[in-house]
Design a protein around this motif. Structure first.
Motif, PDB file in Angstrom:
ATOM      1  N   ASP A 104      -0.368   6.785   3.610  1.00  0.00           N
ATOM      2  CA  ASP A 104       0.391   6.128   2.551  1.00  0.00           C
ATOM      3  C   ASP A 104       1.882   6.000   2.829  1.00  0.00           C
ATOM      4  N   ALA A 127       0.317  -4.416   4.551  1.00  0.00           N
ATOM      5  CA  ALA A 127       0.014  -3.743   3.285  1.00  0.00           C
ATOM      6  C   ALA A 127      -0.329  -4.746   2.192  1.00  0.00           C
ATOM      7  N   LEU A 128       0.347  -5.891   2.187  1.00  0.00           N
ATOM      8  CA  LEU A 128       0.121  -6.894   1.142  1.00  0.00           C
ATOM      9  C   LEU A 128      -1.143  -7.714   1.380  1.00  0.00           C
ATOM     10  N   GLN A 129      -1.560  -7.850   2.638  1.00  0.00           N
ATOM     11  CA  GLN A 129      -2.765  -8.623   2.986  1.00  0.00           C
ATOM     12  C   GLN A 129      -2.760 -10.010   2.341  1.00  0.00           C
ATOM     13  N   ALA A 151       3.772  -2.786  -2.509  1.00  0.00           N
ATOM     14  CA  ALA A 151       4.408  -2.214  -1.317  1.00  0.00           C
ATOM     15  C   ALA A 151       5.891  -1.988  -1.616  1.00  0.00           C
ATOM     16  N   GLU A 179      -3.381   3.886  -0.230  1.00  0.00           N
ATOM     17  CA  GLU A 179      -3.863   3.449   1.072  1.00  0.00           C
ATOM     18  C   GLU A 179      -3.864   4.631   2.026  1.00  0.00           C
ATOM     19  N   ALA A 219       2.515   2.203  -0.023  1.00  0.00           N
ATOM     20  CA  ALA A 219       1.744   1.096  -0.577  1.00  0.00           C
ATOM     21  C   ALA A 219       0.518   1.622  -1.299  1.00  0.00           C
ATOM     22  N   GLY A 267       0.215  -9.517  -5.437  1.00  0.00           N
ATOM     23  CA  GLY A 267       1.003  -8.568  -4.667  1.00  0.00           C
ATOM     24  C   GLY A 267       2.437  -8.506  -5.139  1.00  0.00           C
ATOM     25  N   THR A 270      -3.047   0.099  -3.950  1.00  0.00           N
ATOM     26  CA  THR A 270      -3.832  -1.021  -4.467  1.00  0.00           C
ATOM     27  C   THR A 270      -4.156  -0.792  -5.933  1.00  0.00           C
ATOM     28  N   ARG A 282      -1.828  -5.604  -4.503  1.00  0.00           N
ATOM     29  CA  ARG A 282      -1.156  -4.587  -3.702  1.00  0.00           C
ATOM     30  C   ARG A 282       0.324  -4.456  -4.078  1.00  0.00           C
TER      31      ARG A 282
END
Length: 314
Positions: free
Chosen positions: A281, A16-18, A235, A278, A303, A95, A305, A233
């Motif tokens: 979700d 989720a955080l990428q 989360a 997202e 999560a 994030g 964005t 992001r």
């Protein structure tokens, strides 16, 4: 250097955080550092770890040294993440991750007073300051005590339990966890195999009240909205329905799924969405994780964005 406790939904949180090289990410509930470690290992990121528990901050020293300047851990509450990040030289971040509720470290340490299964002082203070659970149990008027147990613990027998507590404390104040757990258990029918301990909801209610957990969550989500860059992001992992409902409502309002106002309000007057949800979700633990870590059974990850819209005033 392995974490002593298993972070819940770890792979899902990292996904989720990428995390990417150069990202700055806030881990608002550092604990044993499980999420921070995974984020730091995923890319050349910088992590700001926040924890209100001085034991968690002190225990992070070796990990801070290992990551050679990429990890900073400070004592504080995540509802002050903007001030903390700015003090460390970051006006915005890429994030934010929050793992809401009591940590497994705190549950496993009987002396912290969170557990109704192991005897310890009736404390429950995550930050080890302020009023303890014993203070609430021994001083709140019966009606207020019942409200705490009902509102935060969702315990339907709250009035019966509060009455029993007040009657017993008149003879001798409560100071130990098992003493309170025994008093609560006597108010409820014997549990059947597989049912939760009778004191579960009462202890949850007291813990949330002692640490103002719901207030902290609401303020933290607003802080995250302010500090996240466009494309950043957020989360959040929750463990019970009260927390999850708050997070779900916040994301729905901020993403425009509800408008946050009257359904008759013209579309042009609705606030611009500050978050984009997202796909899928809400995520929960899979079979393999549940077998390895039973504490993950109630965990929920949501999560979103950050958009480029200005943060809202509330």
């Amino acid at each position: 250097m392995e974490a002593p406790h298993i972070p819940v939904l770890l792979d899902e949180v990292v996904e989720a955080l990428q995390p990417a090289d150069g990202d700055v990410i806030i881990d608002g509930t550092f604990g044993a550092g499980g999420y921070s470690r995974a984020i730091l290992d995923a890319a050349s990121t910088h992590v700001i770890g926040i924890d209100r528990d001085p034991d968690a901050v002190a225990g992070a020293a070796d990990m801070v040294a290992r990551y050679d300047g990429r990890l900073q851990v400070v004592r504080g509450v995540f509802s002050q993440m903007v001030e903390i990040a700015e003090d460390l030289g970051h006006e915005s971040v890429d994030g934010v991750v929050l793992d809401i509720g009591v940590s497994s470290m705190q549950l496993d340490q009987a002396e912290r007073g969170f557990s109704f299964q192991n005897d310890g002082p009736l404390d429950m203070r995550m930050g080890q300051d302020g009023d303890s659970a014993a203070d609430l149990v021994n001083t709140l008027p019966e009606e207020e005590l019942a409200d705490v147990i009902f509102r935060y613990g969702e315990e339907r027998a709250s009035r019966r339990i509060a009455k029993a507590i007040v009657k017993r404390r008149a003879e001798m104040p409560f100071t130990r966890t098992l003493d309170l757990a025994d008093c609560v258990s006597k108010c409820l029918p014997p549990r059947r195999f597989g049912e939760k301990h009778p004191a579960t909801r009462t202890f949850q209610g007291l813990r949330i009240a002692v640490n103002d957990e719901l207030g902290e969550i609401g303020r933290a989500m607003e802080e995250a909205e302010k500090i996240l860059k466009p494309g950043g992001r957020l989360a959040i992992v929750t463990f019970h329905s009260l927390e999850d409902r708050m997070v779900k409502k916040f994301f729905a309002e901020r993403s425009g799924r509800t408008g946050g106002g009257s359904r008759h309000l013209p579309q042009a007057d609705l606030p611009e969405p500050t978050f984009r949800m997202e796909s899928g979700d809400k995520r929960t633990a899979g079979k393999a994780e549940l077998e390895a870590n039973p504490r993950a059974r109630s965990a929920r990850l949501r999560a979103a964005t950050r958009t480029g819209a200005p943060a809202r005033s509330r």
